[in-house]
Write a protein that holds these residues in place. Structure first.
Motif, PDB file in Angstrom:
ATOM      1  N   ASP A 104       0.846  -1.186   0.000  1.00 21.23           N
ATOM      2  CA  ASP A 104       0.000   0.000   0.000  1.00 21.23           C
ATOM      3  C   ASP A 104       0.887   1.243   0.000  1.00 21.23           C
ATOM      4  N   GLY A 108      -2.577   6.330  -2.412  1.00 23.14           N
ATOM      5  CA  GLY A 108      -3.879   5.686  -2.528  1.00 23.14           C
ATOM      6  C   GLY A 108      -3.917   4.484  -3.446  1.00 23.14           C
ATOM      7  N   GLU A 109      -2.774   3.879  -3.647  1.00 19.62           N
ATOM      8  CA  GLU A 109      -2.697   2.729  -4.539  1.00 19.62           C
ATOM      9  C   GLU A 109      -1.932   1.595  -3.883  1.00 19.62           C
ATOM     10  N   ARG A 110      -2.347   0.374  -4.154  1.00 25.18           N
ATOM     11  CA  ARG A 110      -1.565  -0.808  -3.813  1.00 25.18           C
ATOM     12  C   ARG A 110      -0.919  -1.247  -5.107  1.00 25.18           C
ATOM     13  N   ALA A 127      -6.477   0.880  -7.041  1.00 22.10           N
ATOM     14  CA  ALA A 127      -6.803   1.944  -6.081  1.00 22.10           C
ATOM     15  C   ALA A 127      -7.264   1.342  -4.756  1.00 22.10           C
ATOM     16  N   ILE A 128      -6.810   1.960  -3.661  1.00 22.05           N
ATOM     17  CA  ILE A 128      -7.268   1.556  -2.329  1.00 22.05           C
ATOM     18  C   ILE A 128      -7.958   2.719  -1.612  1.00 22.05           C
ATOM     19  N   GLU A 129      -7.727   3.947  -2.098  1.00 27.87           N
ATOM     20  CA  GLU A 129      -8.427   5.113  -1.557  1.00 27.87           C
ATOM     21  C   GLU A 129      -8.265   6.260  -2.544  1.00 27.87           C
ATOM     22  N   SER A 130      -9.175   7.211  -2.464  1.00 23.86           N
ATOM     23  CA  SER A 130      -9.102   8.402  -3.289  1.00 23.86           C
ATOM     24  C   SER A 130      -8.362   9.477  -2.496  1.00 23.86           C
ATOM     25  N   VAL A 131      -7.278   9.986  -3.064  1.00 30.93           N
ATOM     26  CA  VAL A 131      -6.437  10.960  -2.364  1.00 30.93           C
ATOM     27  C   VAL A 131      -6.294  12.202  -3.245  1.00 30.93           C
ATOM     28  N   THR A 132      -6.554  13.371  -2.677  1.00 35.41           N
ATOM     29  CA  THR A 132      -6.408  14.618  -3.433  1.00 35.41           C
ATOM     30  C   THR A 132      -4.925  14.901  -3.657  1.00 35.41           C
ATOM     31  N   GLU A 135      -3.384  16.268  -0.454  1.00 45.97           N
ATOM     32  CA  GLU A 135      -3.118  15.252   0.567  1.00 45.97           C
ATOM     33  C   GLU A 135      -1.918  14.393   0.159  1.00 45.97           C
ATOM     34  N   ARG A 139       1.455  13.918   2.406  1.00 46.26           N
ATOM     35  CA  ARG A 139       2.002  12.597   2.743  1.00 46.26           C
ATOM     36  C   ARG A 139       3.413  12.413   2.184  1.00 46.26           C
TER      37      ARG A 139
END
Length: 152
Positions: A104, A108-110, A127-132, A135, A139
Motif C-alpha cells: 500500500d 492511494g494505490e496498492r 486503487a485503495i483510496e481516493s487521495v487529493t 493530501e 504525505r
C-alpha cells in the motif's frame, strides 16, 4: 491540434516470445503482426483489455533498440487493474521477475513492480483510496521528512 490516442510501443529482441509472454502473463490478445521475409517482426499489435500495445523487434540500423540491447530501460508501463496482487503473481508465474512486492502506498494505490523477460518494467496497481493532490503532497513531504530524520 487534437490528440486522439496514445500508444505504448515496445521494442523487444524476440517478438514471437514477447507476444506469447504477454498473452500468458496479462491475458492480452494478438491483433496482428507484420513479418519481414527474413522473419523479423516489424510491427505487432496486442489488445490489453481494450487498450492497444504495439511492439517490434530491434532495428539497430535505425537506432531502435530493446532494453536488452541497451542494458536498461528508463520507461515504466503502469497498469491499473482490479487486483494487483493477483496479476503480479500471474506475471511472475509466466516468467516475469518481481522487482518490488505489492504494498500500500501513500498516494492511494496498492502496487508492485515486475520486469518482463524482455527488460520492460511494469508497475501494476489498484486503487485503495481516493487521495487529493494536496493530501498526496502532504504525505509525500511527511515521508521524506521521516526519512531524513532516520538518516541523521
Amino acid at each position: 491540434m487534437t490528440i486522439h490516442e496514445l500508444y505504448a510501443y515496445l521494442c523487444v529482441r524476440d517478438a514471437r516470445a514477447a507476444i506469447d509472454f504477454y498473452t500468458r502473463a496479462f491475458g492480452a490478445r494478438e491483433l496482428f503482426r507484420l513479418t519481414e521475409p527474413s522473419g523479423r517482426v516489424g510491427h505487432a499489435e496486442m489488445d490489453f483489455g481494450g487498450h492497444t500495445l504495439m511492439l517490434s523487434e530491434e532495428y539497430p540500423e535505425l537506432g531502435v533498440r530493446s532494453p536488452e540491447g541497451l542494458g536498461a530501460s528508463p520507461v515504466t508501463l503502469h497498469l491499473h487493474v482490479d487486483d494487483a496482487d493477483a496479476l503480479i503473481a500471474r506475471v511472475v508465474a509466466a516468467g516475469g521477475t518481481l522487482n518490488r512486492a505489492p504494498q500500500d502506498h501513500f498516494y492511494g494505490e496498492r502496487s508492485g513492480t515486475v520486469r518482463d523477460p524482455f527488460g520492460h518494467r511494469w508497475l501494476i496497481g489498484h486503487a485503495i483510496e481516493s487521495v487529493t493532490p494536496e493530501e498526496m503532497q502532504r504525505r509525500y513531504t511527511a515521508l521524506f521528512s521521516a526519512a531524513s530524520v532516520g538518516q541523521a
